[in-house]
Write an enzyme that holds these catalytic residues in place. Structure first.
Site, PDB file in Angstrom:
ATOM      1  N   GLY A  15      12.085 -12.559 -16.180  1.00 16.15           N
ATOM      2  CA  GLY A  15      12.296 -11.310 -16.906  1.00 16.15           C
ATOM      3  C   GLY A  15      11.091 -10.955 -17.753  1.00 16.15           C
ATOM      4  O   GLY A  15      11.211 -10.549 -18.900  1.00 16.15           O
ATOM      5  N   THR A  17       8.806  -8.600 -17.369  1.00 15.93           N
ATOM      6  CA  THR A  17       8.217  -7.263 -17.220  1.00 15.93           C
ATOM      7  C   THR A  17       8.517  -6.331 -18.391  1.00 15.93           C
ATOM      8  O   THR A  17       7.973  -5.240 -18.469  1.00 15.93           O
ATOM      9  CB  THR A  17       8.698  -6.589 -15.918  1.00 15.93           C
ATOM     10  OG1 THR A  17      10.134  -6.527 -15.931  1.00 15.93           O
ATOM     11  CG2 THR A  17       8.240  -7.383 -14.707  1.00 15.93           C
ATOM     12  N   SER A  18       9.393  -6.756 -19.299  1.00 11.86           N
ATOM     13  CA  SER A  18       9.706  -5.907 -20.455  1.00 11.86           C
ATOM     14  C   SER A  18      10.234  -6.767 -21.603  1.00 11.86           C
ATOM     15  O   SER A  18      10.520  -7.949 -21.423  1.00 11.86           O
ATOM     16  CB  SER A  18      10.754  -4.845 -20.087  1.00 11.86           C
ATOM     17  OG  SER A  18      11.972  -5.474 -19.744  1.00 11.86           O
ATOM     18  N   GLY A  19      10.338  -6.148 -22.773  1.00 16.99           N
ATOM     19  CA  GLY A  19      10.999  -6.791 -23.902  1.00 16.99           C
ATOM     20  C   GLY A  19      10.393  -8.120 -24.317  1.00 16.99           C
ATOM     21  O   GLY A  19       9.166  -8.296 -24.335  1.00 16.99           O
ATOM     22  N   GLY A  21      10.429 -11.013 -22.814  1.00 19.47           N
ATOM     23  CA  GLY A  21       9.724 -11.715 -21.739  1.00 19.47           C
ATOM     24  C   GLY A  21       8.283 -11.254 -21.609  1.00 19.47           C
ATOM     25  O   GLY A  21       7.358 -12.063 -21.451  1.00 19.47           O
ATOM     26  N   SER A 147      21.502 -16.527 -27.227  1.00 18.43           N
ATOM     27  CA  SER A 147      21.919 -15.510 -28.181  1.00 18.43           C
ATOM     28  C   SER A 147      22.897 -16.087 -29.181  1.00 18.43           C
ATOM     29  O   SER A 147      23.711 -16.945 -28.848  1.00 18.43           O
ATOM     30  CB  SER A 147      22.596 -14.369 -27.418  1.00 18.43           C
ATOM     31  OG  SER A 147      23.414 -13.612 -28.279  1.00 18.43           O
ATOM     32  N   TYR A 172      29.279 -11.003 -21.577  1.00 19.77           N
ATOM     33  CA  TYR A 172      27.907 -11.298 -22.000  1.00 19.77           C
ATOM     34  C   TYR A 172      27.864 -12.583 -22.829  1.00 19.77           C
ATOM     35  O   TYR A 172      27.025 -13.462 -22.600  1.00 19.77           O
ATOM     36  CB  TYR A 172      27.335 -10.121 -22.809  1.00 19.77           C
ATOM     37  CG  TYR A 172      25.951 -10.388 -23.362  1.00 19.77           C
ATOM     38  CD1 TYR A 172      24.830 -10.318 -22.550  1.00 19.77           C
ATOM     39  CD2 TYR A 172      25.764 -10.735 -24.699  1.00 19.77           C
ATOM     40  CE1 TYR A 172      23.558 -10.576 -23.042  1.00 19.77           C
ATOM     41  CE2 TYR A 172      24.499 -10.992 -25.204  1.00 19.77           C
ATOM     42  CZ  TYR A 172      23.396 -10.905 -24.366  1.00 19.77           C
ATOM     43  OH  TYR A 172      22.150 -11.179 -24.865  1.00 19.77           O
TER      44      TYR A 172
END
Length: 269
Positions: A15, A17-19, A21, A147, A172
């Site tokens: 992951g 590619t954004s945020g 990560g 989380s 989640y």
């Protein structure tokens, strides 16, 4: 973190590619690591790598892109085999890819509730398949980006897909509890971390505002540094080691989760 401790390290970030990560990848590459950058598609991965090279001054030869859609376990298997063949020595695996559970109950082609598969089962399978490459040298480790919501969760052993009673928040949270429990698996040196409430696509699950992904990534990147000593199976809330939910450190729960995960990803042990 000093450059020298990361210059010979190879790290896979899922992951990426954004945020968090993406920002973790940037930090690790800036400090000299070779980063295997995973994206859902090859295009996503290339775009992220190009952006890092253009904006962060990262050398192109420090980034290798890989693609796999975690809603498809066959793609996770292909990814793992490709990594093992091209990078037989992997120092750190950052299990970061995550999605918010959708409003409506959604099942993947593999038959699993989508958030449970993307956030946990895909990482479970990937970690197991990468075991031959994951180094047992001091400093080698798996970092599960979890989380604080894992504390609100329970694993529905008889109905992990939550087909009978679905709530996106519960789905989640269950995926994050599973990821946190998995860090206590004795097969690998691993930790889990809550990077703080960050302003990413997952923010609506938590609050109206959060810190930047870069701030969250700083805590994740720190745990990738071999100079930072970790306690195997520990859970970190940002920079502090804290006790996770009780289930996350019970041997019985770890064994039970492994059995369930093996069943759901089609692994025979």
């Amino acid at each position: 973190m000093s450059d020298s401790t990361l210059s010979s390290r190879t790290v896979l970030v899922t992951g990426a590619t954004s945020g968090i990560g993406y920002e973790t990848t940037r930090r690790l590459a800036e400090r000299g690591a070779t980063v295997l950058l995973h994206g859902r598609t090859a295009e996503d991965g290339r775009a992220a790598a190009d952006s890092l090279i253009a904006t962060a001054g990262v050398n192109a030869d420090q980034l290798c892109t890989f693609a796999a859609d975690f809603t498809r376990l066959d793609e996770v298997e292909t990814l793992a085999h490709k990594v093992v063949s091209e990078h037989p020595h992997l120092d750190v695996l950052v299990n970061n890819a995550a999605m918010a559970a959708p409003e409506r109950h959604t099942v993947t082609a593999d038959g699993n509730e989508i958030a449970f598969q993307v956030n946990f089962l895909a990482h479970y399978l990937l970690t197991c398949l990468l075991e031959p490459a994951l180094t047992s040298d001091p400093g080698g480790r798996v970092v599960n980006v979890s989380s604080s919501l894992h504390r609100t969760a329970s694993i529905q052993w008889s109905d992990p897909n939550r087909a009978r009673r679905y709530s996106r928040l519960a789905a989640y949270a269950q995926s994050q509890l599973a990821l946190t429990v998995f860090a206590a698996d004795p097969r690998v040196t691993a930790v889990s971390i809550h990077p703080g409430v960050c302003d990413t696509a997952l923010l609506p699950l938590y609050a109206h505002e959060g810190v930047t992904p870069a701030e969250g990534a700083e805590h994740v990147a720190r745990l990738c540094d071999p100079a930072v000593e970790i306690v195997n199976g520990a859970y970190y809330d940002r920079a502090e080691r804290v006790e996770p939910a009780p289930a996350a450190s019970e041997d019985r729960t770890v064994k039970r989760l492994n059995k369930l995960a093996d069943l759901l990803v089609g692994r025979t042990t």
